[in-house]
Design a protein around this motif. Structure first.
Motif, PDB file in Angstrom:
ATOM      1  N   TRP A 238      -8.708   1.471   1.480  1.00 35.77           N
ATOM      2  CA  TRP A 238      -7.586   2.116   2.292  1.00 35.77           C
ATOM      3  C   TRP A 238      -6.432   3.060   1.996  1.00 35.77           C
ATOM      4  O   TRP A 238      -6.126   2.934   0.760  1.00 35.77           O
ATOM      5  CB  TRP A 238      -6.333   0.761   2.982  1.00 35.77           C
ATOM      6  CG  TRP A 238      -7.607  -0.577   3.239  1.00 35.77           C
ATOM      7  CD1 TRP A 238      -8.264  -1.264   2.388  1.00 35.77           C
ATOM      8  CD2 TRP A 238      -7.855  -0.780   4.236  1.00 35.77           C
ATOM      9  NE1 TRP A 238      -8.947  -2.319   3.213  1.00 35.77           N
ATOM     10  CE2 TRP A 238      -8.228  -1.795   5.113  1.00 35.77           C
ATOM     11  CE3 TRP A 238      -7.070  -0.507   6.052  1.00 35.77           C
ATOM     12  CZ2 TRP A 238      -8.618  -2.735   5.775  1.00 35.77           C
ATOM     13  CZ3 TRP A 238      -7.159  -0.902   7.546  1.00 35.77           C
ATOM     14  CH2 TRP A 238      -8.501  -2.015   7.054  1.00 35.77           C
ATOM     15  N   THR A 239      -6.830   4.585   2.527  1.00 40.14           N
ATOM     16  CA  THR A 239      -5.543   5.062   1.923  1.00 40.14           C
ATOM     17  C   THR A 239      -4.311   5.405   3.238  1.00 40.14           C
ATOM     18  O   THR A 239      -4.588   5.457   3.716  1.00 40.14           O
ATOM     19  CB  THR A 239      -5.748   6.024   1.539  1.00 40.14           C
ATOM     20  OG1 THR A 239      -4.987   7.315   0.990  1.00 40.14           O
ATOM     21  CG2 THR A 239      -6.891   7.201   2.715  1.00 40.14           C
ATOM     22  N   THR A 240      -2.627   4.939   3.086  1.00 44.52           N
ATOM     23  CA  THR A 240      -1.793   6.209   4.185  1.00 44.52           C
ATOM     24  C   THR A 240      -1.991   7.354   3.716  1.00 44.52           C
ATOM     25  O   THR A 240      -2.570   8.270   3.194  1.00 44.52           O
ATOM     26  CB  THR A 240      -0.883   6.067   3.875  1.00 44.52           C
ATOM     27  OG1 THR A 240      -0.538   6.260   2.402  1.00 44.52           O
ATOM     28  CG2 THR A 240      -0.214   4.633   3.437  1.00 44.52           C
TER      29      THR A 240
ATOM     30  N   TYR B 236      -7.581  -7.148   8.640  1.00 42.26           N
ATOM     31  CA  TYR B 236      -8.777  -6.660   8.187  1.00 42.26           C
ATOM     32  C   TYR B 236      -9.766  -7.386   9.615  1.00 42.26           C
ATOM     33  O   TYR B 236     -10.647  -6.039   9.892  1.00 42.26           O
ATOM     34  CB  TYR B 236      -9.118  -7.817   7.706  1.00 42.26           C
ATOM     35  CG  TYR B 236      -8.843  -7.975   6.075  1.00 42.26           C
ATOM     36  CD1 TYR B 236      -8.014  -7.031   5.144  1.00 42.26           C
ATOM     37  CD2 TYR B 236      -9.077  -9.252   5.518  1.00 42.26           C
ATOM     38  CE1 TYR B 236      -7.661  -7.328   4.564  1.00 42.26           C
ATOM     39  CE2 TYR B 236      -8.601  -9.325   3.609  1.00 42.26           C
ATOM     40  CZ  TYR B 236      -8.430  -8.469   3.418  1.00 42.26           C
ATOM     41  OH  TYR B 236      -7.322  -8.332   2.102  1.00 42.26           O
TER      42      TYR B 236
ATOM     43  N   ASP C 154      -2.743  -4.694  -1.051  1.00 48.87           N
ATOM     44  CA  ASP C 154      -3.340  -6.267  -0.398  1.00 48.87           C
ATOM     45  C   ASP C 154      -2.083  -7.008   0.501  1.00 48.87           C
ATOM     46  O   ASP C 154      -1.935  -7.506  -0.829  1.00 48.87           O
ATOM     47  CB  ASP C 154      -4.722  -6.682  -1.449  1.00 48.87           C
ATOM     48  CG  ASP C 154      -5.174  -7.350  -0.730  1.00 48.87           C
ATOM     49  OD1 ASP C 154      -5.312  -7.764   0.715  1.00 48.87           O
ATOM     50  OD2 ASP C 154      -6.284  -7.833  -0.936  1.00 48.87           O
TER      51      ASP C 154
ATOM     52  N   THR D  67      -9.911   4.648   6.123  1.00 51.64           N
ATOM     53  CA  THR D  67     -10.438   3.578   4.560  1.00 51.64           C
ATOM     54  C   THR D  67     -11.374   5.004   4.593  1.00 51.64           C
ATOM     55  O   THR D  67     -11.922   5.491   5.427  1.00 51.64           O
ATOM     56  CB  THR D  67     -10.970   2.570   5.803  1.00 51.64           C
ATOM     57  OG1 THR D  67     -11.894   2.812   6.701  1.00 51.64           O
ATOM     58  CG2 THR D  67      -9.755   1.359   6.707  1.00 51.64           C
TER      59      THR D  67
ATOM     60  N   VAL E 197      -3.656   5.876   8.818  1.00 55.53           N
ATOM     61  CA  VAL E 197      -3.985   5.136   7.805  1.00 55.53           C
ATOM     62  C   VAL E 197      -5.744   5.020   8.148  1.00 55.53           C
ATOM     63  O   VAL E 197      -6.003   4.473   9.013  1.00 55.53           O
ATOM     64  CB  VAL E 197      -3.788   3.342   7.411  1.00 55.53           C
ATOM     65  CG1 VAL E 197      -4.450   2.809   6.766  1.00 55.53           C
ATOM     66  CG2 VAL E 197      -2.339   3.369   7.744  1.00 55.53           C
TER      67      VAL E 197
ATOM     68  N   GLU F  55     -12.592  -2.822   0.953  1.00 56.98           N
ATOM     69  CA  GLU F  55     -12.645  -1.681   1.524  1.00 56.98           C
ATOM     70  C   GLU F  55     -11.599  -1.235   0.921  1.00 56.98           C
ATOM     71  O   GLU F  55     -10.925  -1.695  -0.051  1.00 56.98           O
ATOM     72  CB  GLU F  55     -12.189  -2.023   3.361  1.00 56.98           C
ATOM     73  CG  GLU F  55     -12.317  -0.412   3.953  1.00 56.98           C
ATOM     74  CD  GLU F  55     -13.562   0.381   3.338  1.00 56.98           C
ATOM     75  OE1 GLU F  55     -13.735   1.328   2.900  1.00 56.98           O
ATOM     76  OE2 GLU F  55     -13.816   0.382   5.289  1.00 56.98           O
TER      77      GLU F  55
END
Length: 277
Positions: A23-25, A75, A54, A34, A32, A21
């Motif tokens: 992911w971003t803040t 996860y 990660d 995805t 957060v 995946e």
């Protein structure tokens, strides 16, 4: 060559590829998200989630500079946090398997194990504003944004500082590569590279582009986000710009992550950009 965008919410800042995946803040809203559309509300709107990586334990970890915490999302979707005083900002997985972060207001580095044990190590200077951090050669390397230097710390806490040739350069992003550590100077519009023996080289970038983040590539070069220019640049191992990708006026690219032959970029304007070329 193509750029795709995925809307994810207000203020994407950091980006990481983890657990199949992206992911971003969302720094402005305390969330957060995805690429696939999942959104995790941290229950703390002022937490300012920033840099995300990660982790070593089937989870993403991220700094929460607004409320002195490292956040964790497994996860499996479980959200948790560990308190780390000092405005944590930069983050990496260290050579010892722990999470290491810069503490902007604490003039220190923080170390957090996956079990939540916290230690701090002073960087030996004050008001230097440690920013991003990376692991290279068994040590931690970090930018000193107000100290105009690159710092390095052993796992035992011994610190060495290397001043930059350009005054008031404002180093921010940093990334370990094949032949040294790449970094960018947001106030000087330059990229730089420092070797294990402390040799520093600097390379010019477009005037007014304000480089922010950097990710080293396997061929010895790097990708850089040019925040003010709304673009992405690739440098070869000699520091030459060999490619520039327009991301749009007002896109405000911040963090980036590499996925084989493609690049993911967090655009503060509200999306994740995916460049394949």
């Amino acid at each position: 060559m193509s750029v795709s965008e995925y809307a994810v919410g207000d203020g994407p800042y950091g980006v990481a590829i983890a657990g199949a995946e992206v992911w971003t803040t969302l720094v402005h809203t305390g969330r957060v998200a995805t690429r696939s559309g999942r959104v995790f509300d941290l229950g703390a709107p002022e937490s300012r989630p920033s840099v995300i990586v990660d982790g070593p334990d089937d989870a993403v970890w991220f700094t929460r500079s607004g409320d002195d915490r490292l956040g964790r999302i497994g996860y499996d979707g479980v959200v948790s946090a560990v308190e780390v005083a000092g405005s944590p900002y930069g983050l990496c997985v260290g050579p010892d398997g722990a999470l290491w972060c810069t503490l902007m207001s604490g003039d220190a580095l923080g170390r957090v194990t996956v079990d939540g044990e916290v230690s701090t190590y002073p960087i030996g200077t004050t008001s230097a504003f440690p920013a991003m951090i990376t692991s290279y050669g068994g040590e931690l390397w970090f930018t000193l944004n107000q100290g105009n230097a690159i710092g390095r710390m052993t796992l035992g806490g011994e610190v060495t500082t290397c001043p930059l040739p350009t005054e008031s350069a404002g180093p921010v992003g940093i990334s370990a590569g094949a032949g040294g550590v790449w970094f960018v100077e947001i106030l000087a519009d330059r990229a730089g590279r420092i070797t294990a023996d402390g040799k520093v080289e600097e390379f010019g970038l477009p005037a007014g582009s304000k480089p922010h983040a950097v990710a080293a590539t396997a061929d010895g070069g790097c990708w850089i986000t040019l925040w003010a220019a709304g673009s992405l640049a690739r440098l070869d191992a000699e520091g030459n710009i060999v490619q520039e990708v327009a991301l749009g006026d007002g896109s405000e690219p911040h963090g980036l992550a590499l996925d084989q032959d493609s690049v993911w970029v967090a655009l503060e304007s509200g999306s994740l950009a995916h460049f394949e070329g």
